[in-house]
Design an enzyme around this catalytic site. Structure first.
Site, mmCIF file in Angstrom:
data_model
loop_
_atom_site.group_PDB
_atom_site.id
_atom_site.type_symbol
_atom_site.label_atom_id
_atom_site.label_comp_id
_atom_site.label_asym_id
_atom_site.label_seq_id
_atom_site.Cartn_x
_atom_site.Cartn_y
_atom_site.Cartn_z
ATOM 1 N N GLU A 113 0.873 -1.175 0.000
ATOM 2 C CA GLU A 113 0.000 0.000 0.000
ATOM 3 C C GLU A 113 0.908 1.222 0.000
ATOM 4 O O GLU A 113 1.421 1.634 1.040
ATOM 5 C CB GLU A 113 -0.914 -0.017 1.226
ATOM 6 C CG GLU A 113 -1.932 -1.143 1.218
ATOM 7 C CD GLU A 113 -2.955 -0.996 0.111
ATOM 8 O OE1 GLU A 113 -3.206 0.156 -0.324
ATOM 9 O OE2 GLU A 113 -3.503 -2.016 -0.340
ATOM 10 N N CYS A 130 -1.441 9.205 2.237
ATOM 11 C CA CYS A 130 -1.170 8.612 0.920
ATOM 12 C C CYS A 130 -2.225 8.982 -0.118
ATOM 13 O O CYS A 130 -1.939 9.012 -1.314
ATOM 14 C CB CYS A 130 -1.050 7.089 1.029
ATOM 15 S SG CYS A 130 -2.546 6.265 1.632
#
Length: 421
Positions: free
Chosen positions: A211, A245
């Protein structure tokens, strides 16, 4: 409280013991998995205040999102575990046979957490790994030191040590850890480290979930409600001081709308944090000196190559970087060469929608694309843009049922009809 690192000499035995524990088949029991999830639920509740203090110390922000979303993940898996792990009917070569797919736990997995949401991005994948029936090594990020220490105390107190073990440390400890063989590695972080994780995993042919992030764009169009778009972009960019993110990394905007966009973004920031961001108790800080120095280099390059039209102030001793807007940006500038992970908002102007799409598609895959448009034709065209963890932004996925699937092997089972023997 200082984070105590795990002795590197202890790491091989920790992993070996968890492998031995998995082979006892205790985690195959759904009730046992539920017991572990309930224990995690109790731990999260008991340590809620401690997590709030830790995250405030590490990042100068609230722990509300970390704790609430982690609690939701636990509850979802508890409520739906029987349904999510049930055998799935399938067809085979002979329909008179009984064919189904069973989700089997992978074994002993490694979860490496992130510093920007140190509780959520460590516990969320752990929930899926436990729900799927694995034993787990958890490596919190040492960068958010207070959060890692609090998380360790909670897990040691509440979790079965034959199911979950915590290893703390920096590069040295992580390097030793990655030499061990795991049945899956789950990593949340940046692309350069993601390459290191994948290289280490390849030696054992270990599957990975990465991720990562990338330069997630926001695309403003002629058909955008500028006030709404600006509010959302400003919220994203100031949340956790841009250390998210999924945050907007840069904006593509028609030239004639740039000034209006800037005005509304600045207005939203002032509404959130007042006139002096530095004195606001609500404005987050950069997590470490290392990250502050990295971002400062980006700011210096922006001052030389671009135009800072708002912000630009910083204080090293306070790990403070003011929300900053940069214009006169091109794809070749330093500010566009890697994910910013900072409260800096570059704006690239464009003439046509096709030009904007081409700019996005020339970048590496981002984790998401934010399109602001009321024009359905533009929305439909946006379906071809990259979304999700692909390439530089990662691989694999999780959350809800996908977490259990990530940490499971879909095993095909066929029970032959006696008449077919």
């Amino acid at each position: 409280m200082t984070l105590q690192y795990t002795p590197t000499s202890a790491i091989p035995k920790i992993v070996a013991d968890l492998r031995t524990s998995f082979r006892t088949h205790r985690t195959q029991s759904l009730e046992f998995r539920k017991e572990q999830l309930r224990a995690l639920q109790r731990g999260l509740k008991e340590f809620e205040d401690e997590f709030a203090v830790a995250i405030k110390a590490d990042l100068n922000r609230s722990s509300e999102m970390d704790v609430s979303l982690a609690a939701r993940a636990i509850k979802t898996n508890l409520d739906k575990l029987d349904e999510l792990t049930a055998d799935r009917t399938a067809s085979g070569l002979n329909e008179s046979d009984k064919n189904f797919v069973r989700l089997s736990p992978l074994g002993t997995v490694l979860i490496i957490g992130a510093w920007n949401f140190p509780i959520l991005l460590t516990l969320d994948p752990l929930v899926g790994a436990i729900a799927a029936g694995n034993t787990c090594v958890l490596k919190p990020s040492e960068v958010s030191e207070q959060s890692a220490a609090a998380l360790t105390r909670m897990l040691v107190k509440f979790m079965d040590p034959t199911v979950v073990q915590v290893i703390n440390g920096g590069v040295e400890e992580t390097t030793v850890l990655l030499k061990e063989r795991f049945d899956h590695i789950f990593y949340t972080g940046n692309t350069p480290v993601g390459r290191i994780i994948m290289e280490a995993a390849s030696k054992h042919l270990t599957p990975v979930t990465l991720e990562l992030g990338g330069k997630c764009p926001a695309l403003i169009t002629e058909h955008t409600d500028i006030a709404v778009a600006a509010q959302r972009i400003a919220h994203w960019k100031s949340m956790n001081a841009g250390q998210v993110c999924l945050t907007v990394d840069y904006v593509l905007c028609p030239k004639h709308l740039q000034d209006e966009l800037i005005k509304n973004v600045i207005g939203t920031w002032h509404h959130l944090f007042g006139q002096d961001f530095r004195t606001s108790d609500m404005y987050p800080r950069i997590v470490s000196t290392r990250q502050f120095d990295r971002i400062s280099k980006v700011m210096t390059a922006a001052e030389k190559q671009n135009k800072i039209v708002f912000g630009g102030k910083s204080e090293a001793g306070n790990l403070y970087i003011e929300p900053t807007i940069v214009t006169n940006v091109s794809e070749q500038d330093d500010i566009m060469q890697s994910e910013l992970f900072a409260p800096i908002l570059p704006i690239i102007t464009y003439e046509t929608f096709d030009e904007a799409l081409n700019i996005i598609n020339r970048q590496e895959h981002a984790l998401n694309v934010n399109l602001f448009s009321d024009n359905q034709d533009q929305v439909d065209r946006d379906e071809s843009l990259p979304f999700g963890g692909v390439g530089h932004s990662g691989m694999g996925n999780y959350h809800g049922k996908y977490s259990i699937e990530t940490f499971s092997h879909p095993r095909a089972v066929m029970i032959r009809n006696q008449a077919n023997l």
